[in-house]
Design a protein around this motif. Structure first.
Motif, PDB file in Angstrom:
ATOM      1  N   ILE A 110       0.840  -1.206   0.000  1.00 28.69           N
ATOM      2  CA  ILE A 110       0.000   0.000   0.000  1.00 28.69           C
ATOM      3  C   ILE A 110       0.871   1.251   0.000  1.00 28.69           C
ATOM      4  O   ILE A 110       1.743   1.389   0.860  1.00 28.69           O
ATOM      5  CB  ILE A 110      -0.851   0.029   1.286  1.00 28.69           C
ATOM      6  CG1 ILE A 110      -1.610  -1.274   1.475  1.00 28.69           C
ATOM      7  CG2 ILE A 110      -1.688   1.298   1.372  1.00 28.69           C
ATOM      8  CD1 ILE A 110      -3.069  -1.206   1.287  1.00 28.69           C
ATOM      9  N   ALA A 111       0.643   2.134  -0.955  1.00 28.89           N
ATOM     10  CA  ALA A 111       1.387   3.402  -0.939  1.00 28.89           C
ATOM     11  C   ALA A 111       0.621   4.425  -0.093  1.00 28.89           C
ATOM     12  O   ALA A 111       1.172   5.076   0.780  1.00 28.89           O
ATOM     13  CB  ALA A 111       1.583   3.929  -2.360  1.00 28.89           C
ATOM     14  N   HIS A 112      -0.657   4.525  -0.394  1.00 24.42           N
ATOM     15  CA  HIS A 112      -1.463   5.543   0.282  1.00 24.42           C
ATOM     16  C   HIS A 112      -2.671   4.877   0.921  1.00 24.42           C
ATOM     17  O   HIS A 112      -3.458   4.236   0.232  1.00 24.42           O
ATOM     18  CB  HIS A 112      -1.938   6.581  -0.746  1.00 24.42           C
ATOM     19  CG  HIS A 112      -2.724   7.688  -0.117  1.00 24.42           C
ATOM     20  ND1 HIS A 112      -4.075   7.615   0.067  1.00 24.42           N
ATOM     21  CD2 HIS A 112      -2.333   8.875   0.393  1.00 24.42           C
ATOM     22  CE1 HIS A 112      -4.500   8.731   0.662  1.00 24.42           C
ATOM     23  NE2 HIS A 112      -3.450   9.499   0.861  1.00 24.42           N
ATOM     24  N   HIS A 137       5.155   4.249   2.416  1.00 23.82           N
ATOM     25  CA  HIS A 137       6.552   4.083   1.969  1.00 23.82           C
ATOM     26  C   HIS A 137       7.506   4.484   3.087  1.00 23.82           C
ATOM     27  O   HIS A 137       8.521   3.840   3.319  1.00 23.82           O
ATOM     28  CB  HIS A 137       6.816   4.930   0.725  1.00 23.82           C
ATOM     29  CG  HIS A 137       6.241   4.358  -0.533  1.00 23.82           C
ATOM     30  ND1 HIS A 137       6.568   4.820  -1.790  1.00 23.82           N
ATOM     31  CD2 HIS A 137       5.354   3.344  -0.744  1.00 23.82           C
ATOM     32  CE1 HIS A 137       5.902   4.143  -2.707  1.00 23.82           C
ATOM     33  NE2 HIS A 137       5.151   3.239  -2.094  1.00 23.82           N
TER      34      HIS A 137
END
Lengths: 435, 435, 435, 435
Positions: free
Chosen positions: D84-86, D313
């Motif tokens: 998951i980035a965001h 991240h």
């Protein structure tokens, strides 16, 4: 000469009307539970026949005493002849007289070139006008005021006032003012003018460039703290160097209270703006004035106004007072002599109890250690017919603000009452503990 | 009865002293370049023998005219007998008399239960006290005021004032106040009370929960805009529903100007707080009062104070005025009759020129299209001995604020001057252009 | 094509670490009690094997879906080659690429001439920069924002935000901003642009001359309220006429969400300042931008800065996104088609239940009457694997913020879940009560 | 071991795109006119083949150097696997890992019990959250910050920042903060903690009761001023005694820069709130954290939020950094050794020229007398491939913020360049004048 001594009553008047209809915000009426009906010279009379010696003078509003006969007659004549009572800012004979007299007797002899702005007739309004003008002229927002300073209760002036209880009444955060330490605030080892200079010279100090530095030469409400002439000169230089206007709030210390008409005379600096009120009318009538250098008179017409600006009754009594008291040096000599006498007496009382004194001229007091002790003293004085009050952050200073016109002998008699009350209060309070 | 007509002079007095020493902030002195020295009833006299009919009344400060003989005598007697002039907030006979008279003649007959707070003797101070109290009691900061409202010039009251030029004088951003549209502000199609209700009911409107809603029933300075009783009741309900206090600023519209003692009488709502000043003393002396419901009297002693709070001279004249004018209904009847007459005359003038009128009771005016026209009219009136001024955002309303005690015939004569000046100004201004 | 349907799990993860160490300020984690570990395209996966269809898209931060393969590859390549991750505001290849691509693909085709300021990588920071600049350029303090506007949570942006709960978090009064009614706020009969014009044109309205008017074309958080092009043009004209800068906060509505890259395209006006964030990086990386006309670029170097301004990873993904999606019109066509489909489906659902819809393009929702109903609906959706959230003053709008890249069939499948949940919730909630 | 020396280029890149499209607010890009494209460890590379030694480290954001291979690999793996980035504030594996690692490696070994709030990923946002929380918990508005403090650029944090140029960018007066003198501000003779205690104990000082005292243990931007442990303990006691929360802003001095993970370790006090950002992610990714005692966690869900809070991240790289550098004491030992070496070298340089040094650990600098001299030195360094910057109210401190992971020999080589540039600049500047 026979000394007239106070003759207080013990009769507490019917307070029902006050309980029913007057706001609990009243304060002096609580510690002096009498109903007064008449006053002359240094005396207040209650409606049960009691007589009280006034060492409060309306917080320095009655420097010439109550109902001074010359002022009173001038006012009676004026009213009788249908003199204008209320004229907004219209030109009137009364106003012209005042301005000419003020110019001739106050400004010119002192080499001062000020314009007069008749603000709303309260000290706080004069301060509001002063800081508005400073902000307008400089284009800056921040005003530097000092610890323990007192400048009024409307939002702009209140922001400049140090007292937490008064500030708390605002109900909103008070902004655009920074309070810096007054002369001597951090003890003899710390030069507070230097602290201020350091911060103003440092672009990273967080202290924004000020529109004005607002200072009392003696802090009447703040505890009779006295700024030295050297410190005040330094503050004046600092203001100039940093593009700020120097405002002296002379509302309590001016009008003769410290000896000269202005409290800053002969100190080697000239304020950019001066505020006056309290004893300016001479008879206790609402009246306030903001003075400033002509170059600063950048107001638009009506930019600051108020219904009661330029109280004509006050013009009349103020003019009479200026003529009677300030035409020659006799009054000032009297005040200085009485101030010196007051100093000696208070110093002696302080020495007896290991206390310290404060103040200058005819605004002096004793630091009695706590507000409780101070209250005990003032209560004891009142029981003997002496009206006297306290000041300071903790109400710990018993302050003498006798009318400047008081006879030396009566002053002495009043101080005898204070001396005795002080002795009694300190014995009661501390005596047992010391055994 | 012979009608005494104005006899103005053309003599412009020596203004050197003013140019030299008085701040340029003065305003009325500019449009009325005379030096006045005497005044009685509805007349102002200049020092060259001229006589002027006063349709300004100190901006409604002289509702009973200048130097009313009964008030004047009461004050002379008081001063002669060394009545207390200045007593801080000490209890005095004069204060007790005032409170008892105010209770008996004003509060009780109207079924009002208010406590009285004697603030500093300016309207702005009464407003500052009112909003401080509202913020303290509610624990909220934001005050809702209205477009075109005028409430004073000290920082807290100025934030509530709508006028941009006045606001600009603050020199700092004015905070913690939101100006909402007054009754009729957006024209007949838009219910501005509904707009306010909508925003206060919406938790995402950005309008913070208000401590108070501050309103004038007629906006004296703002252009004689009149709020309807329905709208005011709605506002009162909105305030209550949203936990805000309703403050009616009755400084200009109160004391009989609109007919009743308060401008909100018989409208079906009771304000939480009311401010009074201007004509309260009856003789133009500085005096102000903040009234509030007893439950709201949550002040600590001295939390809001001021040197000149409780002006005793004003207590005396105010009491005399209450007794003389408010003991029965005759005065109100006179005012209503004159108000109706004023309305008829102004409506007729307006109809003649296709203009509109504004106002209520004895505070009425004509919208003449622009400040330039209005100035031409008032200048023409002044040349004929009639003192009359303007109000409104653009000074475009010529307003009649005659003393309430004016004889009908003199009122009529004054209105004749206005009628003629209006005709002349509108002809000169528009007539040529229309050819 | 087989439609992949959501397969949610019921497994609630161990929350001990969150209870122990994460602040209670977290919110989405409460209504979606899963622990997610992976995401691609329109899908979020939890660590128990569940799969969720994302109709929230990080509140419009993931317009191109999760981990879009082209953006992902660009970022992997960049990191692998030791591309600069953090470079303050130094020039980097990544920054130059971004600026050139943004100029070529976004600005030039739209005839826009803007300078780009890389603010701290949050939307609130972009807004703070925008209003700082507007205040600096105009020399004014006041900013006009609108009812239901949402602009961020730092003190300057929060003052512009309408939501009372968010505002309450400030702990200090929020100043220098006035919230005016948005388009349609007072119903169809009231032209709110006219209300604003009236107040700004009136020097006595109490509304200070504004530095800026800050507006969203669609209010994402405020309830998907849509401003009409006519109204926005009026606001743009009003801003210009009154010397204010027009700031369009396009953080949520921009980057394709409403069809064009900017939400205000083809509306006949050009904002002075535009803020972007959310989907700008394309991959959900922190990134924000404030755009303004070159003449407004009056910043001193470093006058607004921040450690993470100019996130280079975000430059890389943003550039890849611009190239992939904005080189031609295909993406916009897709978005418009899906937006129309979304509109049809929501309108049908609303019609079935007598409800209304809101929004524009691919940001649309249904007003379901109350926050309670909305919560019941979103909870039911979540149980079936659909992540969907609410907005509005009372959280009463169920909003669809699907990724713009969603296949039509999947969008349809997701809307089926919504349709069913809506039916169920409205039956359960109102059905019983109706018996 | 062969020491790799910098090899700068002289090639000034084409700046047209920046001139055309990037705001003039950029600053570092001006003094380092290169275009960089790659970075590893302590080296930055420009796109003409030049190599620069980084003694700036993104203003302490790159304590572990650029693209540290372990962090880089962790991030590549995460992105490759569609991590998951965001995710707004949803629970993710990456977040849980971070919280557990932070608890185990940072909090528990230090006996600290804090809750973590993931604010918007900028330092200024972490500060805004900290002061919001302090105001909410205490119900007070005023925050005490210190002279020369730097806390961010959004309105709430900017009010706490001392720098006049930064403050001036606000365009509105900055309120609700008082700047008090930092340790040593008034020279060795004045105990500034005592000054503060005096004012807070005095109810008439004008300093309102504070919600928080916000302090940096070393003022990174303010000139590397160091507060002594004794002074900080005093400040902690003062905060406690007066009901204020102690906030340590550890954004620049934390994360190992001064030796320990927190800059206040082993000093005998525990802050109520701590802010972290800059090097927290370890790789320069936007990330910020506000820590506070669990009892203070009185936020409502979402009361402070932000789109990019909880950058996943950054969770990944931060967790990798904690594991690699903070599992045992080796890294701290290295930092202390290098800090001591840095101190010796700078002291020697200062002694040679009669200058003084500042700072603690690996954040140290030399006061070179003026910003002009400092600029000459940093320019000379840059010409030789050393990136180094200044701080202080007048930019008069040349500061060394080398990556903490720098090899001792390279650190030494970099300091040689500084030594030489210093000598050269001081000779050029003062040498001639001394003849």
């Amino acid at each position: 000469m026979t000394i007239t001594l106070p003759e207080p009553t013990k009769a507490i008047p019917d307070r029902a009307i006050y309980e029913r209809r007057e706001s609990g915000v009243r304060s002096y009426a609580r510690s002096m539970p009498r109903q007064f009906n008449r006053a002359e010279h240094v005396w207040l009379h209650d409606n049960q026949g009691g007589r009280y010696l006034d060492f409060l003078s309306g917080c320095s509003t009655l420097n010439y005493g109550h109902n001074h006969p010359i002022l009173k007659q001038a006012l009676l004549d004026y009213i009788t002849s249908d003199g204008i009572a209320h004229g907004l800012d219209l030109h009137t004979d009364a106003k012209a007289d005042f301005l000419e007299t003020f110019e001739a007797l106050i400004l010119q002899p002192r080499g001062l070139d000020y314009r007069a702005m008749f603000t709303g007739p309260t000290g706080t309004n004069a301060v509001e006008a002063a800081i508005k003008l400073a902000r307008k002229v400089t284009g800056r927002e921040m005003v530097i005021a000092f610890t323990n300073g007192f400048h009024g209760m409307t939002l702009g002036a209140l922001a400049c006032t140090g007292n937490a209880a008064k500030r708390g009444g605002a109900g909103v955060p008070l902004s655009h003012v920074s309070h810096e330490p007054y002369d001597g605030y951090h003890g003899p080892g710390v030069d507070t003018a230097e602290l201020l200079e350091r911060r103003l010279s440092d672009p990273s100090s967080g202290l924004d460039a000020p529109a004005a530095i607002l200072v009392e030469t003696v802090q009447g409400e703040g505890g009779l703290n006295v700024a030295s002439p050297e410190w005040l000169r330094r503050i004046a230089e600092i203001a100039k160097r940093h593009g700020a206007l120097l405002i002296v709030d002379d509302i309590q210390a001016g009008c003769g209270r410290t000896g000269g008409f202005f409290s800053f005379e002969d100190m080697g600096f000239t304020p950019d703006i001066v505020t006056l009120a309290k004893s300016l009318s001479g008879m206790g009538l609402p009246f306030a004035l903001t003075l400033f250098r002509p170059e600063l008179d950048q107001w638009s017409p009506g930019e600051h106004n108020g219904t009661f600006r330029g109280n004509n009754h006050a013009f009349v009594t103020a003019t009479a007072a200026l003529r009677h008291f300030w035409s020659d040096g006799h009054f000032q000599e009297d005040v200085r002599r009485r101030g010196a006498m007051l100093e000696r007496r208070l110093d002696a009382m302080a020495a007896e109890h290991g206390l310290s004194t404060r103040g200058r001229g005819m605004m002096r007091g004793i630091h009695v250690g706590s507000g409780e002790v101070a209250e005990a003293i003032t209560r004891a004085c009142f029981a003997q017919g002496l009206i006297i009050e306290t000041s300071g952050a903790h109400d710990e200073i018993v302050k003498v603000l006798a009318p400047l016109v008081i006879d030396d002998a009566i002053l002495s008699a009043g101080l005898d009452i204070l001396e005795e009350s002080l002795r009694e209060a300190l014995t009661v309070t501390y005596g047992v503990a010391a055994e």
